[in-house]
Design an enzyme around this catalytic site. Sequence first.
Site, short mmCIF file in Angstrom:
data_model
loop_
_atom_site.label_atom_id
_atom_site.label_comp_id
_atom_site.label_asym_id
_atom_site.label_seq_id
_atom_site.Cartn_x
_atom_site.Cartn_y
_atom_site.Cartn_z
N GLN A 141 -6.99 -6.61 -49.04
CA GLN A 141 -6.97 -6.78 -50.49
C GLN A 141 -5.92 -5.85 -51.10
O GLN A 141 -5.95 -4.64 -50.87
CB GLN A 141 -8.33 -6.49 -51.13
N ASN A 155 -14.95 -2.47 -66.19
CA ASN A 155 -13.69 -1.92 -66.70
C ASN A 155 -13.28 -2.55 -68.03
O ASN A 155 -12.10 -2.79 -68.29
CB ASN A 155 -12.57 -2.04 -65.66
N THR A 162 -14.90 -0.97 -51.68
CA THR A 162 -14.31 0.36 -51.82
C THR A 162 -15.33 1.39 -51.34
O THR A 162 -16.48 1.38 -51.76
CB THR A 162 -13.93 0.63 -53.28
N HIS A 203 -5.83 -8.97 -55.74
CA HIS A 203 -6.98 -8.56 -56.57
C HIS A 203 -6.61 -8.78 -58.04
O HIS A 203 -5.88 -7.99 -58.63
CB HIS A 203 -7.30 -7.09 -56.31
N TYR A 219 -19.72 6.06 -52.05
CA TYR A 219 -18.40 6.64 -52.29
C TYR A 219 -18.33 8.11 -51.86
O TYR A 219 -17.50 8.85 -52.33
CB TYR A 219 -18.04 6.52 -53.77
N ASN A 262 -12.23 -7.92 -61.75
CA ASN A 262 -12.96 -6.67 -61.98
C ASN A 262 -12.24 -5.66 -62.87
O ASN A 262 -12.43 -4.45 -62.73
CB ASN A 262 -13.35 -6.01 -60.65
N ARG A 283 -22.88 -5.39 -50.70
CA ARG A 283 -23.70 -4.19 -50.51
C ARG A 283 -24.54 -4.25 -49.24
O ARG A 283 -24.71 -3.24 -48.56
CB ARG A 283 -24.59 -3.97 -51.74
N TYR A 301 -9.05 -4.74 -63.17
CA TYR A 301 -7.87 -4.01 -62.72
C TYR A 301 -6.61 -4.66 -63.30
O TYR A 301 -6.70 -5.58 -64.11
CB TYR A 301 -7.89 -3.88 -61.20
N ARG A 313 -8.42 -13.31 -55.83
CA ARG A 313 -9.77 -13.00 -56.34
C ARG A 313 -9.77 -12.96 -57.87
O ARG A 313 -8.90 -12.34 -58.49
CB ARG A 313 -10.27 -11.66 -55.80
#
Length: 400
Positions: free
Chosen positions: A115, A252, A38, A192, A376, A195, A349, A197, A244
């Site tokens: 994704q 989260n 993202t 997805h 971001y 993480n 990264r 979500y 994923r």
Amino acid sequence: MSFVKDFKPQALGDTNLFKPIKIGNNELLHRAVIPPLTRMRALHPGNIPNRDWAVEYYTQRAQRPGTMIITEGAFISPQAGGYDNAPGVWSEEQMVEWTKIFNAIHEKKSFVWVQLWVLGWAAFPDNLARDGLRYDSASDNVFMDAEQEAKAKKANNPQHSLTKDEIKQYIKEYVQAAKNSIAAGADGVEIHSANGYLLNQFLDPHSNTRTDEYGGSIENRARFTLEVVDALVEAIGHEKVGLRLSPYGVFNSMSGGAETGIVAQYAYVAGELEKRAKAGKRLAFVHLVEPRVTNPFLTEGEGEYEGGSNDFVYSIWKGPVIRAGNFALHPEVVREEVKDKRTLIGYGRFFISNPDLVDRLEKGLPLNKYDRDTFYQMSAHGYIDYPTYEEALKLGWDKK
């Protein structure tokens, strides 16, 4: 900007990382994958991929032929979103820009998977309220954190536990988003379910307190994710779908290793995927976030969960596995992981800061440092201006 200090690169060209592998219909020439990243450069209103920079960003990272790129998360519908500067895959305007990106990646002889993303309780409830949209999750009696709960109340948009009809609607939107992606030229899609979500909120007993057929047991908590899998396999074909998962993730407000049944939960999902595979519908891959990185906002080496491993998935699921999480600075770990011939490695990264990362991994070259402050930020800086190794040498980085 400079190279990473106190890091000894190792050439990985002699390992399985540089052996070809078939993922879905794609013949990858190596196994260094760009996982979803993202970047918050999409245009508001409309969640449109950035018209000025996105093609260049993806083109730079597709430069090594045979690379698999999984795009940044893309919202399947307005209701799935809640961040103004992340892209979507529901409108014609969005798909025009995505088509340019997909074409650019293919021109470099690389591959692109989209994704598909639904936020759930990680969304900004005030953004959703502004747009007349619900603030969804698996349940309405447990919250991501006190700040999100307060934001939702202030926005007069309290957290909403999805009804069964609303779950069905989301599944329809997943199908349409997958079809849109394939029609625009994508090679496949990744669901997805990691993480923290929405799909992960259903998988986790902390966030899922439901008592209907979508909660209360391992099988029920997995139902929504598996229904999405089945719907997409039916719509676009099993070889164009990946999934994923982040079994040990705590981002989260997920349970991670603190939940005693977490391995059983994910072993069940892996078993259901393998059952479908044996019936002729093997997904293209399963993508695992490693316990090496339980929260993507932490620096390398922080937040590692040492009480468990994703290795259990291999004894159940017999297809390809992408593993992502703090591998770039640990080539010695990669060397071990890729001894398994089904394994691919996701580099996140450091693919941001090294557009030519694959070449550097192969030859054992120094790595550009990344600047987290620009991850971001709505700017070309930190997005499309990281140099290749040759460019960095011309800038004198080897003398710094």
